[in-house]
Design an enzyme around this catalytic site. Structure first.
Site, PDB file in Angstrom:
ATOM      1  N   THR A  16      27.462  35.126  36.115  1.00  0.00           N
ATOM      2  CA  THR A  16      27.445  34.403  34.844  1.00  0.00           C
ATOM      3  C   THR A  16      26.707  33.080  34.967  1.00  0.00           C
ATOM      4  OG1 THR A  16      29.541  33.270  35.276  1.00  0.00           O
ATOM      5  CG2 THR A  16      29.658  35.419  34.176  1.00  0.00           C
ATOM      6  N   ASP A  17      26.326  32.565  33.807  1.00  0.00           N
ATOM      7  CA  ASP A  17      25.690  31.255  33.766  1.00  0.00           C
ATOM      8  C   ASP A  17      26.770  30.191  33.548  1.00  0.00           C
ATOM      9  OD1 ASP A  17      26.351  31.349  31.043  1.00  0.00           O
ATOM     10  OD2 ASP A  17      24.302  31.796  30.407  1.00  0.00           O
ATOM     11  N   GLN A  18      26.352  28.980  33.288  1.00  0.00           N
ATOM     12  CA  GLN A  18      27.282  27.867  33.141  1.00  0.00           C
ATOM     13  C   GLN A  18      28.230  28.049  31.959  1.00  0.00           C
ATOM     14  OE1 GLN A  18      25.156  24.176  32.854  1.00  0.00           O
ATOM     15  NE2 GLN A  18      26.553  23.163  34.255  1.00  0.00           N
ATOM     16  N   VAL A  21      28.612  33.393  30.470  1.00  0.00           N
ATOM     17  CA  VAL A  21      27.944  34.577  29.925  1.00  0.00           C
ATOM     18  C   VAL A  21      27.104  35.218  31.028  1.00  0.00           C
ATOM     19  CG1 VAL A  21      26.237  35.373  28.215  1.00  0.00           C
ATOM     20  CG2 VAL A  21      27.893  33.598  27.600  1.00  0.00           C
TER      21      VAL A  21
END
Length: 142
Positions: A16-18, A21
């Site tokens: 996931t990103d920050q 997501v």
């Protein structure tokens, strides 16, 4: 004979990103998981194919993003082999959230058979026959 395989996983934090997501490139990794599971369901592993001199290189990818997956979501990857020829294969994928059946990504990949020097090469007859027997057109049965 496998006409469609289902691979299951759970979104890991590292995917996931920050914002929590799933980063878009990870869907391609999940398609590879589906593809290797599909070939294994036919009775061979990718490693066995490679030992037999069949190297498959991705030559084309299309992906359509329908919704986002998030950290810890349960995921299912549905994989079908849609074409198989002497020098190439095509797969379709549906990446879905397992608990809601929400479609996250629909994708296709095309792969070409190459030799160890990277040149196009015909697959051995037995491998091609195995793959051809598992072909199901992308729109069949959905």
């Amino acid at each position: 004979m496998a006409s469609e395989t289902i691979s299951e996983l759970r979104v890991r934090y590292a995917e996931t990103d920050q914002m929590g997501v799933v980063y878009h490139a990870n869907y391609l990794v999940w398609c590879e998981l589906g593809r290797t599971d599909f070939i294994r369901a036919l009775g061979k592993s990718y490693a066995e194919l490679e030992r037999e001199g069949v190297l498959l290189a991705v030559s084309d990818v299309t992906m359509r993003f329908h919704a986002s997956a998030r950290y810890d979501d349960p995921i299912r990857v549905y994989t079908r082999l849609t074409t198989a020829g002497s020098r190439g294969l095509s797969f379709t994928y549906r990446v879905m959230r397992a608990d809601t059946d929400a479609l996250l990504v629909s994708a296709t990949t095309a792969l070409v058979s190459i030799d160890r020097s990277g040149r196009l090469a015909a697959m051995p007859r037995d491998v091609r026959a195995l793959l051809e027997a598992a072909v199901m057109p992308a729109d069949h049965g959905r």
